[in-house]
Scaffold this motif. Sequence first.
Motif, PDB file in Angstrom:
ATOM      1  N   VAL A 274       0.850  -1.190   0.000  1.00  0.00           N
ATOM      2  CA  VAL A 274       0.000   0.000   0.000  1.00  0.00           C
ATOM      3  C   VAL A 274       0.890   1.246   0.000  1.00  0.00           C
ATOM      4  CG1 VAL A 274      -1.743   1.274   1.329  1.00  0.00           C
ATOM      5  CG2 VAL A 274      -1.826  -1.234   1.216  1.00  0.00           C
ATOM      6  N   PRO A 275       0.628   2.188  -0.908  1.00  0.00           N
ATOM      7  CA  PRO A 275       1.447   3.413  -0.934  1.00  0.00           C
ATOM      8  C   PRO A 275       1.466   4.115   0.423  1.00  0.00           C
ATOM      9  CG  PRO A 275       0.016   3.312  -2.850  1.00  0.00           C
ATOM     10  CD  PRO A 275      -0.409   2.191  -1.934  1.00  0.00           C
ATOM     11  N   GLU A 276       2.627   4.585   0.810  1.00  0.00           N
ATOM     12  CA  GLU A 276       2.858   5.344   2.034  1.00  0.00           C
ATOM     13  C   GLU A 276       2.622   4.549   3.314  1.00  0.00           C
ATOM     14  OE1 GLU A 276       1.348   9.382   2.010  1.00  0.00           O
ATOM     15  OE2 GLU A 276       1.292   9.352  -0.175  1.00  0.00           O
ATOM     16  N   SER A 277       2.591   3.209   3.215  1.00  0.00           N
ATOM     17  CA  SER A 277       2.452   2.402   4.431  1.00  0.00           C
ATOM     18  C   SER A 277       3.811   2.264   5.123  1.00  0.00           C
ATOM     19  CB  SER A 277       1.874   1.022   4.107  1.00  0.00           C
ATOM     20  OG  SER A 277       2.729   0.315   3.237  1.00  0.00           O
ATOM     21  N   LEU A 278       3.790   1.783   6.331  1.00  0.00           N
ATOM     22  CA  LEU A 278       5.005   1.624   7.120  1.00  0.00           C
ATOM     23  C   LEU A 278       5.975   0.682   6.417  1.00  0.00           C
ATOM     24  CD1 LEU A 278       6.398   2.277   9.821  1.00  0.00           C
ATOM     25  CD2 LEU A 278       5.254   0.266  10.773  1.00  0.00           C
ATOM     26  N   SER A 279       7.209   1.075   6.304  1.00  0.00           N
ATOM     27  CA  SER A 279       8.222   0.260   5.621  1.00  0.00           C
ATOM     28  C   SER A 279       9.066  -0.510   6.636  1.00  0.00           C
ATOM     29  CB  SER A 279       9.119   1.137   4.753  1.00  0.00           C
ATOM     30  OG  SER A 279       9.798   2.079   5.560  1.00  0.00           O
ATOM     31  N   LEU A 280       9.848  -1.457   6.127  1.00  0.00           N
ATOM     32  CA  LEU A 280      10.777  -2.250   6.930  1.00  0.00           C
ATOM     33  C   LEU A 280      10.079  -2.870   8.150  1.00  0.00           C
ATOM     34  CD1 LEU A 280      13.782   0.232   6.724  1.00  0.00           C
ATOM     35  CD2 LEU A 280      13.568  -1.933   5.484  1.00  0.00           C
ATOM     36  N   CYS A 281       8.915  -3.441   7.914  1.00  0.00           N
ATOM     37  CA  CYS A 281       8.062  -3.921   8.992  1.00  0.00           C
ATOM     38  C   CYS A 281       7.856  -5.437   8.941  1.00  0.00           C
ATOM     39  CB  CYS A 281       6.713  -3.214   8.909  1.00  0.00           C
ATOM     40  SG  CYS A 281       5.598  -3.583  10.265  1.00  0.00           S
ATOM     41  N   VAL A 282       7.963  -6.062  10.102  1.00  0.00           N
ATOM     42  CA  VAL A 282       7.655  -7.480  10.287  1.00  0.00           C
ATOM     43  C   VAL A 282       6.407  -7.553  11.151  1.00  0.00           C
ATOM     44  CG1 VAL A 282       8.434  -9.680  11.266  1.00  0.00           C
ATOM     45  CG2 VAL A 282      10.105  -8.119  10.220  1.00  0.00           C
ATOM     46  N   ARG A 283       5.409  -8.296  10.668  1.00  0.00           N
ATOM     47  CA  ARG A 283       4.174  -8.474  11.427  1.00  0.00           C
ATOM     48  C   ARG A 283       4.017  -9.942  11.797  1.00  0.00           C
ATOM     49  NH1 ARG A 283       3.060  -4.491   7.596  1.00  0.00           N
ATOM     50  NH2 ARG A 283       1.844  -2.726   8.322  1.00  0.00           N
ATOM     51  N   VAL A 284       3.335 -10.196  12.905  1.00  0.00           N
ATOM     52  CA  VAL A 284       3.100 -11.551  13.394  1.00  0.00           C
ATOM     53  C   VAL A 284       1.624 -11.707  13.748  1.00  0.00           C
ATOM     54  CG1 VAL A 284       3.642 -13.217  15.212  1.00  0.00           C
ATOM     55  CG2 VAL A 284       5.422 -11.694  14.371  1.00  0.00           C
ATOM     56  N   MET A 285       1.058 -12.853  13.369  1.00  0.00           N
ATOM     57  CA  MET A 285      -0.274 -13.246  13.830  1.00  0.00           C
ATOM     58  C   MET A 285      -0.120 -14.639  14.418  1.00  0.00           C
ATOM     59  SD  MET A 285      -3.559 -12.848  14.257  1.00  0.00           S
ATOM     60  CE  MET A 285      -4.238 -11.637  13.138  1.00  0.00           C
ATOM     61  N   MET A 286      -0.263 -14.735  15.732  1.00  0.00           N
ATOM     62  CA  MET A 286      -0.108 -16.000  16.437  1.00  0.00           C
ATOM     63  C   MET A 286      -1.496 -16.523  16.806  1.00  0.00           C
ATOM     64  SD  MET A 286       2.399 -16.648  19.743  1.00  0.00           S
ATOM     65  CE  MET A 286       3.856 -16.005  18.927  1.00  0.00           C
ATOM     66  N   HIS A 287      -1.789 -17.769  16.402  1.00  0.00           N
ATOM     67  CA  HIS A 287      -3.071 -18.400  16.703  1.00  0.00           C
ATOM     68  C   HIS A 287      -2.881 -19.285  17.927  1.00  0.00           C
ATOM     69  CE1 HIS A 287      -2.969 -17.629  12.316  1.00  0.00           C
ATOM     70  NE2 HIS A 287      -4.096 -17.019  12.642  1.00  0.00           N
ATOM     71  N   VAL A 288      -3.549 -18.911  19.036  1.00  0.00           N
ATOM     72  CA  VAL A 288      -3.279 -19.501  20.332  1.00  0.00           C
ATOM     73  C   VAL A 288      -4.540 -20.109  20.948  1.00  0.00           C
ATOM     74  CG1 VAL A 288      -2.494 -18.952  22.677  1.00  0.00           C
ATOM     75  CG2 VAL A 288      -1.442 -17.825  20.723  1.00  0.00           C
ATOM     76  N   ASN A 289      -4.398 -21.300  21.489  1.00  0.00           N
ATOM     77  CA  ASN A 289      -5.478 -21.926  22.266  1.00  0.00           C
ATOM     78  C   ASN A 289      -5.437 -21.323  23.665  1.00  0.00           C
ATOM     79  OD1 ASN A 289      -6.513 -24.067  20.427  1.00  0.00           O
ATOM     80  ND2 ASN A 289      -4.366 -24.648  20.478  1.00  0.00           N
ATOM     81  N   THR A 290      -6.529 -20.661  24.048  1.00  0.00           N
ATOM     82  CA  THR A 290      -6.557 -19.981  25.337  1.00  0.00           C
ATOM     83  C   THR A 290      -7.997 -19.810  25.806  1.00  0.00           C
ATOM     84  OG1 THR A 290      -5.882 -17.989  26.540  1.00  0.00           O
ATOM     85  CG2 THR A 290      -6.558 -17.675  24.257  1.00  0.00           C
ATOM     86  N   SER A 291      -8.147 -19.652  27.090  1.00  0.00           N
ATOM     87  CA  SER A 291      -9.466 -19.341  27.648  1.00  0.00           C
ATOM     88  C   SER A 291      -9.598 -17.843  27.913  1.00  0.00           C
ATOM     89  CB  SER A 291      -9.687 -20.134  28.945  1.00  0.00           C
ATOM     90  OG  SER A 291      -8.687 -19.803  29.883  1.00  0.00           O
ATOM     91  N   LYS A 292      -8.570 -17.064  27.595  1.00  0.00           N
ATOM     92  CA  LYS A 292      -8.625 -15.616  27.797  1.00  0.00           C
ATOM     93  C   LYS A 292      -9.634 -14.967  26.864  1.00  0.00           C
ATOM     94  CE  LYS A 292      -3.847 -14.901  29.278  1.00  0.00           C
ATOM     95  NZ  LYS A 292      -2.598 -14.174  28.990  1.00  0.00           N
ATOM     96  N   SER A 293     -10.218 -13.873  27.328  1.00  0.00           N
ATOM     97  CA  SER A 293     -11.101 -13.076  26.476  1.00  0.00           C
ATOM     98  C   SER A 293     -10.249 -12.227  25.534  1.00  0.00           C
ATOM     99  CB  SER A 293     -11.972 -12.157  27.334  1.00  0.00           C
ATOM    100  OG  SER A 293     -11.172 -11.142  27.922  1.00  0.00           O
ATOM    101  N   GLN A 294     -10.875 -11.666  24.519  1.00  0.00           N
ATOM    102  CA  GLN A 294     -10.131 -10.806  23.598  1.00  0.00           C
ATOM    103  C   GLN A 294      -9.495  -9.620  24.318  1.00  0.00           C
ATOM    104  OE1 GLN A 294     -12.887  -9.886  20.427  1.00  0.00           O
ATOM    105  NE2 GLN A 294     -12.150 -11.634  19.223  1.00  0.00           N
ATOM    106  N   GLN A 295     -10.185  -9.091  25.320  1.00  0.00           N
ATOM    107  CA  GLN A 295      -9.649  -7.937  26.055  1.00  0.00           C
ATOM    108  C   GLN A 295      -8.441  -8.299  26.910  1.00  0.00           C
ATOM    109  OE1 GLN A 295     -12.933  -8.825  26.015  1.00  0.00           O
ATOM    110  NE2 GLN A 295     -13.624  -7.250  24.602  1.00  0.00           N
ATOM    111  N   GLU A 296      -8.273  -9.575  27.230  1.00  0.00           N
ATOM    112  CA  GLU A 296      -7.147 -10.004  28.053  1.00  0.00           C
ATOM    113  C   GLU A 296      -5.885 -10.303  27.233  1.00  0.00           C
ATOM    114  OE1 GLU A 296      -8.860 -12.454  31.745  1.00  0.00           O
ATOM    115  OE2 GLU A 296      -9.594 -13.193  29.795  1.00  0.00           O
ATOM    116  N   ILE A 297      -6.015 -10.342  25.919  1.00  0.00           N
ATOM    117  CA  ILE A 297      -4.872 -10.620  25.042  1.00  0.00           C
ATOM    118  C   ILE A 297      -4.002  -9.372  24.955  1.00  0.00           C
ATOM    119  CG2 ILE A 297      -4.177 -11.152  22.669  1.00  0.00           C
ATOM    120  CD1 ILE A 297      -5.413 -13.543  24.130  1.00  0.00           C
TER     121      ILE A 297
END
Length: 124
Positions: free
Chosen positions: A80-103
């Motif tokens: 995407v034009p003008e987006s953040l450069s030199l960036c590493v992103r992570v999406m970790m899929h975790v088994n948990t009983s935590k609510s979304q607000q506790e993540i």
Amino acid sequence: MIRGIRGATTVDENSEKLILEETEMLLKEIIKENKLEAEQVASVLFSVTEDLTACFPAKAMRAIDGWKYVPVMCTREIPVPESLSLCVRVMMHVNTSKSQQEINHIYLRNAISLRPDLAETEKE
């Protein structure tokens, strides 16, 4: 239940050493802040901006003791034009009983600009 844990960081240049160091730091912070063990993790998706080609950031996970068997995959972000450069992103899929607000989603370095509302150190 499976929850997603997000994280991102940036590097100063397209260098294998820097990509691996910053990614490992990000992963360790996600693990610590969410009190994770490898057995809880279903999979991890890494993405990089198109200016990062020196290595696969998933390699950084192999440096963390006990995380050898967690399934990982790398992909490239949409340029995407003008987006953040030199960036590493992570999406970790975790088994948990935590609510979304506790993540605890972790954003480091210049990646804090992606989600300043989630990068706060204290939850409300």
